[in-house]
Design an enzyme around this catalytic site. Sequence first.
Site, PDB file in Angstrom:
ATOM      1  CE  LYS A   1     -20.092  -4.427 -23.780  1.00  0.00           C
ATOM      2  NZ  LYS A   1     -20.899  -5.066 -24.813  1.00  0.00           N
ATOM      3  CG  ASN A   2     -20.178  -1.962 -27.055  1.00  0.00           C
ATOM      4  OD1 ASN A   2     -20.124  -3.132 -26.658  1.00  0.00           O
ATOM      5  ND2 ASN A   2     -21.137  -1.127 -26.697  1.00  0.00           N
TER       6      ASN A   2
ATOM      7  CG  ASP B   1     -24.714   1.061 -24.121  1.00  0.00           C
ATOM      8  OD1 ASP B   1     -25.658   0.272 -24.111  1.00  0.00           O
ATOM      9  OD2 ASP B   1     -23.894   1.119 -25.048  1.00  0.00           O
TER      10      ASP B   1
ATOM     11  CB  CYS C   1     -27.778  -7.426 -22.801  1.00  0.00           C
ATOM     12  SG  CYS C   1     -26.404  -7.231 -21.670  1.00  0.00           S
TER      13      CYS C   1
ATOM     14  NE  ARG D   1     -29.543  -6.019 -28.281  1.00  0.00           N
ATOM     15  CZ  ARG D   1     -28.376  -6.079 -27.643  1.00  0.00           C
ATOM     16  NH1 ARG D   1     -28.230  -6.860 -26.586  1.00  0.00           N
ATOM     17  NH2 ARG D   1     -27.353  -5.357 -28.050  1.00  0.00           N
ATOM     18  N   PRO D   2     -33.426  -7.338 -33.422  1.00  0.00           N
ATOM     19  CG  PRO D   2     -34.783  -6.076 -34.842  1.00  0.00           C
ATOM     20  CD  PRO D   2     -34.384  -6.231 -33.406  1.00  0.00           C
ATOM     21  CB  ILE D   3     -29.253  -9.154 -36.935  1.00  0.00           C
ATOM     22  CG1 ILE D   3     -29.708 -10.588 -37.209  1.00  0.00           C
ATOM     23  CG2 ILE D   3     -28.664  -9.028 -35.555  1.00  0.00           C
ATOM     24  CD1 ILE D   3     -28.537 -11.573 -37.313  1.00  0.00           C
TER      25      ILE D   3
ATOM     26  NE  ARG E   1     -22.054 -10.004 -22.254  1.00  0.00           N
ATOM     27  CZ  ARG E   1     -22.951  -9.218 -22.851  1.00  0.00           C
ATOM     28  NH1 ARG E   1     -24.128  -9.048 -22.334  1.00  0.00           N
ATOM     29  NH2 ARG E   1     -22.647  -8.616 -23.973  1.00  0.00           N
TER      30      ARG E   1
ATOM     31  CB  ILE F   1     -31.754   2.653 -28.377  1.00  0.00           C
ATOM     32  CG1 ILE F   1     -31.304   4.109 -28.624  1.00  0.00           C
ATOM     33  CG2 ILE F   1     -30.959   1.661 -29.213  1.00  0.00           C
ATOM     34  CD1 ILE F   1     -31.046   4.518 -30.028  1.00  0.00           C
TER      35      ILE F   1
ATOM     36  NE  ARG G   1     -27.796  -7.273 -30.715  1.00  0.00           N
ATOM     37  CZ  ARG G   1     -28.683  -7.837 -31.507  1.00  0.00           C
ATOM     38  NH1 ARG G   1     -29.082  -9.078 -31.266  1.00  0.00           N
ATOM     39  NH2 ARG G   1     -29.180  -7.189 -32.524  1.00  0.00           N
TER      40      ARG G   1
HETATM   41  N1  EPU Z   1     -31.980  -2.659 -35.022  1.00  0.00           N
HETATM   42  C1  EPU Z   1     -32.857  -3.223 -35.912  1.00  0.00           C
HETATM   43  N2  EPU Z   1     -32.378  -4.041 -36.883  1.00  0.00           N
HETATM   44  C2  EPU Z   1     -31.054  -4.314 -36.991  1.00  0.00           C
HETATM   45  C3  EPU Z   1     -30.144  -3.745 -36.079  1.00  0.00           C
HETATM   46  C4  EPU Z   1     -30.644  -2.916 -35.096  1.00  0.00           C
HETATM   47  O1  EPU Z   1     -34.053  -2.999 -35.835  1.00  0.00           O
HETATM   48  O2  EPU Z   1     -30.690  -5.067 -37.906  1.00  0.00           O
HETATM   49  C5  EPU Z   1     -32.475  -1.796 -33.953  1.00  0.00           C
HETATM   50  C6  EPU Z   1     -32.247  -2.408 -32.576  1.00  0.00           C
HETATM   51  O3  EPU Z   1     -33.277  -3.291 -32.207  1.00  0.00           O
HETATM   52  C7  EPU Z   1     -32.173  -1.198 -31.689  1.00  0.00           C
HETATM   53  C8  EPU Z   1     -31.508  -0.158 -32.583  1.00  0.00           C
HETATM   54  O4  EPU Z   1     -31.712  -0.606 -33.926  1.00  0.00           O
HETATM   55  O5  EPU Z   1     -33.468  -0.746 -31.374  1.00  0.00           O
HETATM   56  C9  EPU Z   1     -30.031   0.056 -32.283  1.00  0.00           C
HETATM   57  O6  EPU Z   1     -29.327  -1.095 -32.531  1.00  0.00           O
HETATM   58  P1  EPU Z   1     -27.780  -1.102 -32.951  1.00  0.00           P
HETATM   59  O7  EPU Z   1     -27.628  -2.061 -34.071  1.00  0.00           O
HETATM   60  O8  EPU Z   1     -27.281   0.283 -33.131  1.00  0.00           O
HETATM   61  O9  EPU Z   1     -27.145  -1.698 -31.659  1.00  0.00           O
HETATM   62  P2  EPU Z   1     -26.211  -2.934 -31.530  1.00  0.00           P
HETATM   63  O10 EPU Z   1     -25.157  -2.880 -32.582  1.00  0.00           O
HETATM   64  O11 EPU Z   1     -27.007  -4.177 -31.401  1.00  0.00           O
HETATM   65  C10 EPU Z   1     -24.552  -1.640 -30.008  1.00  0.00           C
HETATM   66  C11 EPU Z   1     -23.901  -1.929 -28.699  1.00  0.00           C
HETATM   67  C12 EPU Z   1     -24.921  -1.802 -27.580  1.00  0.00           C
HETATM   68  C13 EPU Z   1     -25.495  -0.412 -27.611  1.00  0.00           C
HETATM   69  C14 EPU Z   1     -26.088  -0.115 -28.986  1.00  0.00           C
HETATM   70  C15 EPU Z   1     -26.615   1.293 -29.143  1.00  0.00           C
HETATM   71  C16 EPU Z   1     -22.227  -3.520 -29.315  1.00  0.00           C
HETATM   72  C17 EPU Z   1     -21.761  -4.914 -29.274  1.00  0.00           C
HETATM   73  N3  EPU Z   1     -23.372  -3.281 -28.725  1.00  0.00           N
HETATM   74  O12 EPU Z   1     -25.567  -2.635 -30.152  1.00  0.00           O
HETATM   75  O13 EPU Z   1     -24.208  -2.014 -26.381  1.00  0.00           O
HETATM   76  O14 EPU Z   1     -26.480  -0.296 -26.618  1.00  0.00           O
HETATM   77  O15 EPU Z   1     -25.093  -0.320 -30.007  1.00  0.00           O
HETATM   78  O16 EPU Z   1     -25.584   2.200 -28.974  1.00  0.00           O
HETATM   79  O17 EPU Z   1     -21.540  -2.647 -29.838  1.00  0.00           O
HETATM   80  C18 EPU Z   1     -23.887  -2.660 -24.191  1.00  0.00           C
HETATM   81  O18 EPU Z   1     -22.699  -2.372 -24.347  1.00  0.00           O
HETATM   82  O19 EPU Z   1     -24.399  -2.896 -23.068  1.00  0.00           O
HETATM   83  C19 EPU Z   1     -24.743  -2.707 -25.350  1.00  0.00           C
HETATM   84  C20 EPU Z   1     -25.915  -3.322 -25.364  1.00  0.00           C
END
Ligand code: EPU
Length: 426
Positions: A23-24, A312, A118, A123-125, A404, A334, A94
């Site tokens: 998925k990811n 996860d 979720c 979950r900032p970007i 999902r 995380i 997301r």
């Molecule tokens: N973070 C920030 N700022 C950012 C981006 C991330 O502070 O700009 C923080 C997040 O809040 C979190 C940490 O960094 O505390 C990790 O976030 P990351 O960006 O690595 O995660 P993500 O890309 O949002 C992906 C997976 C998640 C999985 C995480 C960690 C996808 C679509 N989602 O999320 O998957 O938990 O990496 O491995 O690839 C799931 O599949 O259920 C899921 C939530």
Amino acid sequence: MEEVIRINGGKLLDGTIKVSGAKNATVALLPASVMAYQPVRIAGIPDISDVNSLKEIMRFMNVDVQEIGDNELLIDPTNMENRVLDLEAVRKLRASYYFMGALLGKYRKVVMRMPGGCDLGPRPINLHLKGFEALGAHITYDNETIPNDIIITIEAEELVGTRIYLDFASVGATINIIMAAVYAKGRTIIENAAREPEIIDCINLLNRMGAVIRGGGTSRVVIDGVDRLGGCFHEIIPDRIEAGTYIILSAAMANHVCIENVIPYHLDSLISKLKEMGVNIVPSLDRVDVYSSPALNAVDITTMPYPGFATDLQSPLSALMTKAEGTSTILETIYPERFKACEQLEKMGAKVKIEQPQAEITGISHLHGCDVTATDLRCGAALVVAGLMADGMTTIHEIKHIDRGYQDIVSKLRNLGADIWREHID
Ligand code: EPU
């Protein structure tokens, strides 16, 4: 009418279960594919609702998306238009944030709603956006066009390669910055990049399309910008989290279950932890066999970016921990809101103590079936594991979260002998 998943627990599981495409990885590969100017064929696409949302977004941009055979898509962006992504599908997952990097790279401009996904706490970007800015983009927000929502505009006159240090090795930020940088002038270097296998898969697709990206899977990714991406064929890697979920539920209830289409190397942290628990598990080249285990021991885990223990998988593992003798601990670094799964397990009889960012689970508890709610995707997975273990009937609500990320979970588990079904209730 609501659809629920019901499980009559306690059945021993036997047989083979095949893991779908990741998925990811898929949720990044589909937005990446529209960066091409020719058709891209992708195999191993899981049949999950996140993919449906992405298809809807791509079709909205006039990308021709055709299902060709089992789990394969032909994506033709020849007549694509860079439209304002104000459709509801953007908020359903997301990962729609990957259109930011893809469209910014291809068109120097993207206008879209903020992504959903979720509810795992904040979950900032910010790291994605800082990366775009470092490449030369400007960002503005508008919260008036759609009530209770924000439209973000990211645009650049030109994107110029630079050196970007990520404060945290974020999966999303790494992929998003790579996508924008593919079409930037010159060289971009991402330091402290995330190393997840899904990132390597995305880089492999982009390189097949004509990008020049090196260092995938290390903390230093180097991207040399190109002018144009073309078509290619790509097959998605197996889903390590789906595989991990099936390995965990087999550790709980298997007589002998073979999990097929796995890259065990991607699951090293889980497999070694399960061995420490006393699980009878045999990984080989592309499959993992799990046999019944006489007794399980408590273990401690700390979630970390890859190759550490995946956040996860902590929710599904927390269900198994109820079956282990003694007190197990989970340190979640995380997503703190992941402990919502533990709260649901408590309803089923688990002994849980939560002191953020840590949870303790003390076993052995004999779980009993009851009504529980999948508060997010992996919480849903944990409840399926728990329902299979529990005495009596478990009813899982809010199963849209499970859909999902887990293709055909009910039929896959029925094939192993589980008494699990979907039902519409009033
Ligand atoms: N973070 C920030 N700022 C950012 C981006 C991330 O502070 O700009 C923080 C997040 O809040 C979190 C940490 O960094 O505390 C990790 O976030 P990351 O960006 O690595 O995660 P993500 O890309 O949002 C992906 C997976 C998640 C999985 C995480 C960690 C996808 C679509 N989602 O999320 O998957 O938990 O990496 O491995 O690839 C799931 O599949 O259920 C899921 C939530």
